[in-house]
Structure formats: structure tokens, C-alpha cells
Write an enzyme that holds these catalytic residues in place. Sequence first.
Site, short mmCIF file in Angstrom:
data_model
loop_
_atom_site.label_atom_id
_atom_site.label_comp_id
_atom_site.label_asym_id
_atom_site.label_seq_id
_atom_site.Cartn_x
_atom_site.Cartn_y
_atom_site.Cartn_z
N PHE A 7 0.91 -1.28 0.08
CA PHE A 7 -0.07 -0.04 0.02
C PHE A 7 0.96 1.44 0.08
O PHE A 7 1.87 1.29 0.60
CB PHE A 7 -0.86 -0.15 1.23
CG PHE A 7 -1.95 -1.18 0.89
CD1 PHE A 7 -3.34 -1.04 0.60
CD2 PHE A 7 -1.69 -2.39 1.75
CE1 PHE A 7 -4.07 -2.02 0.68
CE2 PHE A 7 -2.62 -3.32 1.74
CZ PHE A 7 -3.87 -3.18 1.02
N CYS A 8 0.50 2.25 -0.81
CA CYS A 8 1.22 3.40 -0.90
C CYS A 8 0.31 4.49 -1.26
O CYS A 8 -0.89 4.46 -1.17
CB CYS A 8 2.29 3.57 -1.73
SG CYS A 8 1.88 3.47 -3.66
N SER A 9 0.89 5.75 -1.56
CA SER A 9 0.06 6.87 -1.81
C SER A 9 -1.05 6.75 -2.87
O SER A 9 -2.09 6.97 -2.74
CB SER A 9 1.13 8.09 -2.18
OG SER A 9 1.94 8.40 -0.96
N ILE A 39 -3.34 3.56 -0.62
CA ILE A 39 -3.58 3.45 0.76
C ILE A 39 -5.26 3.82 1.07
O ILE A 39 -5.35 3.20 2.05
CB ILE A 39 -2.58 4.48 1.61
CG1 ILE A 39 -2.56 4.15 3.12
CG2 ILE A 39 -2.94 5.81 1.29
CD1 ILE A 39 -1.78 2.83 3.37
#
Length: 107
Positions: A7-9, A39
Amino acid sequence: MKKFYLFCSAGMSTSLLASKMQKAADAHKLPIEVKAFPIGTMGDIIEKYNPDCILLGPQVKYLLDDTKQRYGHLNKPIFVIDMQDYGVMDGEKVLKTAIMHYKKQAK
């Protein structure tokens, strides 16, 4: 099949890393599915797909404590991907780290 979800921006650069991790898993014939998500979708993804390992991109490391609070009861490894490994997109090394966290949690 184990599910290792990143998960990231926005999921853009993390998608590239997930792809490299998947290639490494496939090359070693490991039954692991690696996918990347923004995210903002984390809650839905965890509830729907129940991943075995939750990896956070370095750009959202500030969410680590909150993520552990919310999902720690699931007894799954939750950790931030090393910034250097992320920067060079070392899929194999990140995969090895994720497997190590997974095995440690399973004990």
C-alpha cells in the site's frame, strides 16, 4: 497461495515494485501473489482479500502505528518497505524481507 499486498500513496511506483516482487516469486516457484493498492483502499482490500502480509511504502510510513492498531489483531506482519530497497526497486530483496516477516509472525 499467500497474498503479500503493498500500500502506498497512489499505487503507481509501488505497482512496479509489486511486479518485480511477483517475478521473483514466480522465478523461485513460490506460491505468493503480490499486488499494490492505494492507501485509501486499504480497509476494503484487507476486509475483502485478507492478505497474509501488509507492506507499506516508505512514503506512507507515518501510517504504520495506525495500521498496526487497526489490523494488528489479525496477527499478520505489517511493516514499512526499506526506503533504499524501494528506491532501487529491488523486488527480490523486498520479497525476501516480506517472507522473513511472514515466517517470524507465523511462529
